[in-house]
Design a protein around this motif. Structure first.
Motif, PDB file in Angstrom:
ATOM      1  N   LEU A 126       0.685  -1.310  -0.043  1.00  0.00           N
ATOM      2  CA  LEU A 126       0.092  -0.131   0.176  1.00  0.00           C
ATOM      3  C   LEU A 126       0.684   1.118  -0.023  1.00  0.00           C
ATOM      4  O   LEU A 126       0.604   2.189  -0.600  1.00  0.00           O
ATOM      5  N   GLY A 127       1.832   1.187   0.615  1.00  0.00           N
ATOM      6  CA  GLY A 127       2.788   2.510   0.668  1.00  0.00           C
ATOM      7  C   GLY A 127       3.374   2.793  -0.660  1.00  0.00           C
ATOM      8  O   GLY A 127       3.785   3.966  -1.074  1.00  0.00           O
ATOM      9  N   ILE A 128       3.615   1.725  -1.462  1.00  0.00           N
ATOM     10  CA  ILE A 128       4.334   1.938  -2.551  1.00  0.00           C
ATOM     11  C   ILE A 128       3.430   2.193  -3.761  1.00  0.00           C
ATOM     12  O   ILE A 128       3.537   3.000  -4.588  1.00  0.00           O
ATOM     13  N   TRP A 129       2.097   1.687  -3.689  1.00  0.00           N
ATOM     14  CA  TRP A 129       1.087   1.636  -4.842  1.00  0.00           C
ATOM     15  C   TRP A 129      -0.117   2.303  -4.411  1.00  0.00           C
ATOM     16  O   TRP A 129      -0.800   2.737  -5.658  1.00  0.00           O
ATOM     17  N   TRP A 130      -0.446   2.756  -3.292  1.00  0.00           N
ATOM     18  CA  TRP A 130      -1.700   3.493  -2.960  1.00  0.00           C
ATOM     19  C   TRP A 130      -1.307   4.819  -2.378  1.00  0.00           C
ATOM     20  O   TRP A 130      -0.656   4.820  -1.306  1.00  0.00           O
ATOM     21  N   ARG A 131      -1.776   5.899  -2.936  1.00  0.00           N
ATOM     22  CA  ARG A 131      -1.464   7.276  -2.445  1.00  0.00           C
ATOM     23  C   ARG A 131      -2.591   7.672  -1.376  1.00  0.00           C
ATOM     24  O   ARG A 131      -2.114   8.654  -0.791  1.00  0.00           O
ATOM     25  N   GLY A 132      -3.470   6.801  -1.181  1.00  0.00           N
ATOM     26  CA  GLY A 132      -4.379   7.260   0.195  1.00  0.00           C
ATOM     27  C   GLY A 132      -3.934   6.936   1.420  1.00  0.00           C
ATOM     28  O   GLY A 132      -4.663   6.899   2.497  1.00  0.00           O
ATOM     29  N   LEU A 133      -2.853   5.843   1.346  1.00  0.00           N
ATOM     30  CA  LEU A 133      -2.292   5.377   2.900  1.00  0.00           C
ATOM     31  C   LEU A 133      -1.882   6.607   3.796  1.00  0.00           C
ATOM     32  O   LEU A 133      -1.096   7.756   3.491  1.00  0.00           O
ATOM     33  N   THR A 134      -2.429   6.563   5.149  1.00  0.00           N
ATOM     34  CA  THR A 134      -1.980   7.492   6.026  1.00  0.00           C
ATOM     35  C   THR A 134      -1.018   7.024   7.122  1.00  0.00           C
ATOM     36  O   THR A 134      -1.119   5.558   7.450  1.00  0.00           O
ATOM     37  N   ARG A 159      -4.993  13.164   6.863  1.00  0.00           N
ATOM     38  CA  ARG A 159      -3.640  12.996   7.118  1.00  0.00           C
ATOM     39  C   ARG A 159      -2.856  12.634   5.894  1.00  0.00           C
ATOM     40  O   ARG A 159      -1.796  12.425   6.046  1.00  0.00           O
ATOM     41  N   VAL A 160      -3.497  12.286   4.687  1.00  0.00           N
ATOM     42  CA  VAL A 160      -2.582  12.002   3.394  1.00  0.00           C
ATOM     43  C   VAL A 160      -1.651  13.323   3.345  1.00  0.00           C
ATOM     44  O   VAL A 160      -2.055  14.326   3.283  1.00  0.00           O
ATOM     45  N   PRO A 161      -0.400  12.915   3.160  1.00  0.00           N
ATOM     46  CA  PRO A 161       0.500  14.201   2.816  1.00  0.00           C
ATOM     47  C   PRO A 161       0.359  14.741   1.741  1.00  0.00           C
ATOM     48  O   PRO A 161      -0.069  14.385   0.734  1.00  0.00           O
ATOM     49  N   ALA A 162       0.532  16.055   1.605  1.00  0.00           N
ATOM     50  CA  ALA A 162       0.126  16.741   0.521  1.00  0.00           C
ATOM     51  C   ALA A 162       1.194  16.796  -0.690  1.00  0.00           C
ATOM     52  O   ALA A 162       0.628  16.820  -1.860  1.00  0.00           O
ATOM     53  N   ASP A 163       2.195  16.017  -0.607  1.00  0.00           N
ATOM     54  CA  ASP A 163       3.391  15.825  -1.469  1.00  0.00           C
ATOM     55  C   ASP A 163       3.214  14.355  -1.971  1.00  0.00           C
ATOM     56  O   ASP A 163       4.130  13.859  -2.662  1.00  0.00           O
ATOM     57  N   VAL A 164       2.177  13.794  -1.632  1.00  0.00           N
ATOM     58  CA  VAL A 164       2.111  12.103  -2.120  1.00  0.00           C
ATOM     59  C   VAL A 164       2.279  12.052  -3.451  1.00  0.00           C
ATOM     60  O   VAL A 164       2.474  11.025  -4.026  1.00  0.00           O
ATOM     61  N   GLY A 165       1.493  13.138  -4.445  1.00  0.00           N
ATOM     62  CA  GLY A 165       1.471  12.706  -5.629  1.00  0.00           C
ATOM     63  C   GLY A 165       3.143  12.611  -6.343  1.00  0.00           C
ATOM     64  O   GLY A 165       3.488  11.878  -6.980  1.00  0.00           O
ATOM     65  N   ARG A 166       3.791  13.674  -5.669  1.00  0.00           N
ATOM     66  CA  ARG A 166       5.136  13.745  -6.127  1.00  0.00           C
ATOM     67  C   ARG A 166       6.153  12.538  -5.698  1.00  0.00           C
ATOM     68  O   ARG A 166       6.670  12.191  -6.354  1.00  0.00           O
ATOM     69  N   THR A 167       5.785  12.182  -4.482  1.00  0.00           N
ATOM     70  CA  THR A 167       6.205  11.122  -4.234  1.00  0.00           C
ATOM     71  C   THR A 167       6.225   9.795  -4.945  1.00  0.00           C
ATOM     72  O   THR A 167       6.896   8.926  -5.211  1.00  0.00           O
ATOM     73  N   HIS A 177       7.830   5.767  -9.359  1.00  0.00           N
ATOM     74  CA  HIS A 177       7.287   4.962 -10.430  1.00  0.00           C
ATOM     75  C   HIS A 177       7.725   5.539 -11.552  1.00  0.00           C
ATOM     76  O   HIS A 177       7.718   4.765 -12.538  1.00  0.00           O
ATOM     77  N   ALA A 178       8.098   6.694 -11.920  1.00  0.00           N
ATOM     78  CA  ALA A 178       8.535   7.110 -12.924  1.00  0.00           C
ATOM     79  C   ALA A 178       9.810   6.789 -13.712  1.00  0.00           C
ATOM     80  O   ALA A 178      10.695   6.604 -12.732  1.00  0.00           O
ATOM     81  N   PRO A 179       9.893   6.567 -14.908  1.00  0.00           N
ATOM     82  CA  PRO A 179      11.236   6.080 -15.566  1.00  0.00           C
ATOM     83  C   PRO A 179      12.164   7.112 -15.137  1.00  0.00           C
ATOM     84  O   PRO A 179      11.825   8.342 -15.511  1.00  0.00           O
ATOM     85  N   GLU A 180      13.426   6.801 -14.858  1.00  0.00           N
ATOM     86  CA  GLU A 180      14.528   7.872 -14.856  1.00  0.00           C
ATOM     87  C   GLU A 180      14.761   8.602 -16.121  1.00  0.00           C
ATOM     88  O   GLU A 180      15.448   9.575 -16.172  1.00  0.00           O
ATOM     89  N   SER A 181      14.396   7.859 -17.228  1.00  0.00           N
ATOM     90  CA  SER A 181      14.613   8.615 -18.479  1.00  0.00           C
ATOM     91  C   SER A 181      13.900   9.955 -18.748  1.00  0.00           C
ATOM     92  O   SER A 181      14.215  10.433 -19.430  1.00  0.00           O
ATOM     93  N   LEU A 182      12.855   9.977 -17.965  1.00  0.00           N
ATOM     94  CA  LEU A 182      12.157  11.221 -17.959  1.00  0.00           C
ATOM     95  C   LEU A 182      12.716  12.538 -17.320  1.00  0.00           C
ATOM     96  O   LEU A 182      12.417  13.452 -17.351  1.00  0.00           O
TER      97      LEU A 182
END
Length: 244
Positions: free
Chosen positions: A152-160, A221-229, A234-239
């Motif tokens: 859940l920590g790696i794949w779900w952005r809703g984890l608190t 309590r979901v962190p505000a920067d969870v999207g960036r995390t 998950h984004a390829p480093e080539s980006l």
């Protein structure tokens, strides 16, 4: 991971290690089948754990079998000592720094004593228990705690944080309770006995459910920067996405 220059190499290392672990866990099955073939008398006496040491001599015989048996014994002791010492240091560090909050040598020594004595007392209760059962129970506790948190920590952005703690505690308490009942000779028949002997079948889904429900109830309590995390994970480093 300390020798990986970038994230791509780290992910490649993870895949390779998982593949090697998968191959490794084929060998106990093969070893058990060979033990059943060459040392069937151990099934009658119930001393199947001795197969690890007796199989080389029974399969090869002579000096070669003795040398191979000695090599297996030395490898087993080396693996036991390296793993146990590493875990002892890790647990003692957590106890002294995060629980006692005293980063000092005396506190670490006391924590090391506690971290060594408690498992030793528990181990005395499982002297007559098959090693494969004990290992399976240990994996059940790990699966009931770390698996939901990592997935859940790696794949779900809703984890608190509160949801994660609730799931960890629930999975840990339930799985440890099942282990204690099994080790101390509790229920051994019927569906109850089967679930207590293999608690992960029940405790892992419960831990997942508690984490999800707890996170839903504390979604503020979901962190505000969870999207960036998530992008960094998950984004390829080539980006060209980099942590700043």
């Amino acid at each position: 991971f300390y020798t990986n220059p970038d994230g791509r190499a780290a992910r490649r290392t993870t895949v390779v290690v998982l593949a090697l672990l998968g191959v490794f866990y084929l060998f106990p099955t093969i070893y058990g089948a060979l033990g059943r073939l060459y040392t069937p008398q151990l099934l009658l006496t119930g001393q199947t754990d001795a197969t690890v040491l007796l199989l080389p001599g029974a399969a090869i015989g002579g000096l070669g079998g003795q040398l191979l048996g000695a090599l297996v014994a030395a490898g087993a002791f080396a693996a036991f000592l390296s793993t146990s010492s590493g875990l002892l240091v890790s647990v003692a560090g957590v106890l002294s720094r995060d629980v006692v909050h005293r980063a000092s040598v005396p506190a670490f020594r006391l924590a090391a004593a506690v971290a060594g004595v408690v498992p030793l007392l528990l181990a005395l209760q499982v002297v007559s228990t098959d090693v494969s059962v004990v290992v399976g129970l240990a994996f059940a506790v790990a699966a009931s705690t770390f698996c939901p948190l990592l997935v859940l920590g790696i794949w779900w952005r809703g984890l608190t944080d509160l949801g994660a703690v609730a799931g960890l505690l629930t999975g840990g308490v339930l799985s440890v309770a099942a282990v204690l009942v099994t080790v101390l000779g509790g229920v051994r028949s019927g569906w109850t006995g089967a679930l207590l002997a293999q608690p992960a079948a029940l405790t892992v889904p419960i831990a997942f459910a508690v984490m999800i429900i707890g996170s839903r109830l504390t979604r503020h309590r979901v962190p505000a920067d969870v999207g960036r995390t998530m992008v960094l994970l998950h984004a390829p480093e080539s980006l060209g996405v980099r942590r700043r």
